[in-house]
Design an enzyme around this catalytic site. Sequence first.
Site, mmCIF file in Angstrom:
data_model
loop_
_atom_site.group_PDB
_atom_site.id
_atom_site.type_symbol
_atom_site.label_atom_id
_atom_site.label_comp_id
_atom_site.label_asym_id
_atom_site.label_seq_id
_atom_site.Cartn_x
_atom_site.Cartn_y
_atom_site.Cartn_z
ATOM 1 N N ASP A 13 0.958 -0.915 0.071
ATOM 2 C CA ASP A 13 -0.059 -0.035 0.091
ATOM 3 C C ASP A 13 0.965 1.222 -0.086
ATOM 4 O OD1 ASP A 13 -2.183 1.603 0.436
ATOM 5 O OD2 ASP A 13 -2.878 0.822 2.296
ATOM 6 N N ASP A 14 0.877 1.995 -1.339
ATOM 7 C CA ASP A 14 1.824 3.219 -1.052
ATOM 8 C C ASP A 14 3.270 2.889 -1.273
ATOM 9 O OD1 ASP A 14 -0.991 4.359 -1.070
ATOM 10 O OD2 ASP A 14 -0.456 5.594 0.615
ATOM 11 N N CYS A 53 -5.319 3.909 -4.359
ATOM 12 C CA CYS A 53 -5.309 2.568 -3.650
ATOM 13 C C CYS A 53 -6.827 1.787 -3.824
ATOM 14 C CB CYS A 53 -5.162 2.423 -2.313
ATOM 15 S SG CYS A 53 -5.829 3.748 -1.383
ATOM 16 N N ARG A 57 -7.570 -1.609 -6.638
ATOM 17 C CA ARG A 57 -7.687 -2.929 -6.017
ATOM 18 C C ARG A 57 -9.035 -3.032 -6.822
ATOM 19 N NH1 ARG A 57 -5.320 -3.385 -0.446
ATOM 20 N NH2 ARG A 57 -3.629 -1.377 -0.587
ATOM 21 N N LYS A 117 -5.836 -5.363 3.697
ATOM 22 C CA LYS A 117 -6.961 -4.280 3.423
ATOM 23 C C LYS A 117 -7.812 -4.538 2.387
ATOM 24 C CE LYS A 117 -6.341 0.445 1.334
ATOM 25 N NZ LYS A 117 -5.258 1.355 1.284
ATOM 26 N N HIS A 119 -10.761 -2.136 1.196
ATOM 27 C CA HIS A 119 -11.099 -0.700 0.750
ATOM 28 C C HIS A 119 -12.140 -0.984 -0.332
ATOM 29 C CE1 HIS A 119 -9.291 3.435 0.183
ATOM 30 N NE2 HIS A 119 -10.536 3.497 0.621
ATOM 31 N N HIS A 221 1.346 2.138 4.163
ATOM 32 C CA HIS A 221 0.448 3.546 4.148
ATOM 33 C C HIS A 221 0.764 4.047 5.513
ATOM 34 C CE1 HIS A 221 -3.025 6.051 4.097
ATOM 35 N NE2 HIS A 221 -3.307 5.721 2.960
ATOM 36 N N ASP A 330 0.110 -0.879 -5.090
ATOM 37 C CA ASP A 330 -1.047 -0.254 -5.718
ATOM 38 C C ASP A 330 -1.300 1.203 -6.260
ATOM 39 O OD1 ASP A 330 -0.825 1.264 -3.332
ATOM 40 O OD2 ASP A 330 -3.030 0.706 -2.387
ATOM 41 N N ASN A 331 -0.062 1.928 -5.867
ATOM 42 C CA ASN A 331 0.020 3.405 -6.516
ATOM 43 C C ASN A 331 1.402 3.562 -6.352
ATOM 44 O OD1 ASN A 331 -2.384 3.949 -4.154
ATOM 45 N ND2 ASN A 331 -0.356 4.786 -3.947
ATOM 46 N N LYS A 388 1.452 9.712 -5.925
ATOM 47 C CA LYS A 388 0.116 9.156 -5.532
ATOM 48 C C LYS A 388 -0.713 10.367 -5.824
ATOM 49 C CE LYS A 388 -2.983 7.287 -2.126
ATOM 50 N NZ LYS A 388 -2.801 6.784 -0.752
#
Length: 591
Positions: A13-14, A53, A57, A117, A119, A221, A330-331, A388
């Site tokens: 994540d990130d 994110c 996903r 996660k 989301h 994150h 994810d980004n 991001k």
Amino acid sequence: MPDRPNFFIIVADDLGYSDIGSYGGEIYTPNIDSLASDNGGQRFTSFHVAAACSPTRAMLMTGTDHHLTGLGQLAEMVRNSPAHQGKPGHEGYLTDRVAAMPELLRDGGYYTMMAGKWHLGLKPEYGPKARGFDRSFSLLPGCANHYAFEPDYEKVEEPPRFFETAVTALHAEDGQYINKLPEDFYSSDAFASKLIQYLDERSVEEKEKPLFAYLPFSAPHWPLQAPKESMDKYRGMYDDGPDALRLRRLHRLKELGLLDPNIVPHEIVAVGREQGHWNTLTDYERAKSARSMEAYAGMVDRMDHNIGRILDSLKASGEYDNTYILFMSDNGAEGASYEARDMIREDILTHIAKYYDNSLDNIGRANSFVWYGNRWAQAATAPSRLYKMFSTQGGCHVPLVVKPAVQQKNDRPSGNAIIPAFCTVQDILPTLLDLAGLQHPAPNYRGREILPMRGKSWKDFLSSPSIDDVFAIHGPDHATGFECAGSGALRRGRYKITYVPAPHGPQRWELFDIEDDPGETKDISAQQPEEFEALLKLWEEYKNEVGVVGVREELGDGSENAFKDDFEDVGRVTRWIGKEDVPEHVKPKFW
């Protein structure tokens, strides 16, 4: 053992492009790096996602553009954007217009599990169990404290205007909300332990099925938090600041053959209060910033450690060799500098000062709340532009490591191959279905109409990859659009148009030769007007096909306020799931 391959997808994540060792990073990631070198492992250098994110996903789960899935933007942003509210594709959860990866694989005979996660919706009917996971332990919102910590709001007379979903750790297991986390909870450790538990608890019959496992971390994150032993490895490593780290990363990328030595990196973008150079900070400010980066590195290190635990479990069960393993971010790296945003400065910093301890020695602990800002982020996204939330390479271009299954090896190179083929996260579901011998059911699935996939299978490519062909997966005439937070882009072949809103960009369309200029440094729209106009036309077609509401200047109605920060005043979790449904530990003490 099943004849068909197993699938194991890991999402960070990130995570920045060059954070892991096999992509030039100094952070210790031996387990992720082993995937690149083992069983014909491959490092993709032109893999693309959405710039945020949940949109990424959503595309991973469905094989189609996120604007068609219900996650056209982060749900947290739509709440603040009148222009997006009520628009199709912006419902804030994965809708029934699409079929999800675990649904399709479970229908095809796979045993499905996830820990991490989600989301993609907070209500039970939008959660992992409802979308096809046999077993699931999930963080439902976009982020949370990584420990089982929440400030004591018992005596607060007025509700704090803060990142509500960042401090309210709403988790669910197998469709049921969890009222209390264990006292020793740490997100990356807990997610890995749950996945190992689910692997071990399979019945004999379940072990006879092929496996789909999904491990979407909430690390790294913000808030940046890591066990002390993981952080201590990096003590002093970042004392010379983000610009020095950026130069080291660029050098290492070139050394590894992941970046052409002649590429010109985009200059660092910093506006307003973001402009403070490392040398202009006080000694204490530099020490706190470096310590925040140490916390970030500790999070990535700990994530890798936990990936290793699961790889060991798969090896012990004899399932590792027959498993396709994908690791991705994810980004792009998170570059938000909340302290630089005038309109939220007092709310955010006052709240943190009151309820958290961000003293130097406490950074990274459960009761600290820090992020690392845009300069550290741009060290990780270099040579790309920005990070991001922007549809630049810095926001959408991320690492992807693929470890194929042995049974599919054929003429594949021995390992550590560098794959420059342009591809996107939308391609993953078509690839998995193809490898599993399954067909996508569009236009009908379980009595409802669903959308087809827009991605393309890599099955044939993975069997014998074209190592040097940029267009081996998607041909030179294929067009791919991107949009997030009013920042748009479209790529066809070697050319890309990009729209970066002010103040971080000119708030107009630009044209780049992305093969020669991946840093997006030279706008060639005036030199190639025909190409520029052709791509603008394709953008309008893409916009209409998928339901893009607009780029920043087209939104109006105060919607620009929704994009000042991706978690500014996101509102209570309870606004989405209703008071009566909320577990006790996340009910606010005031209404």
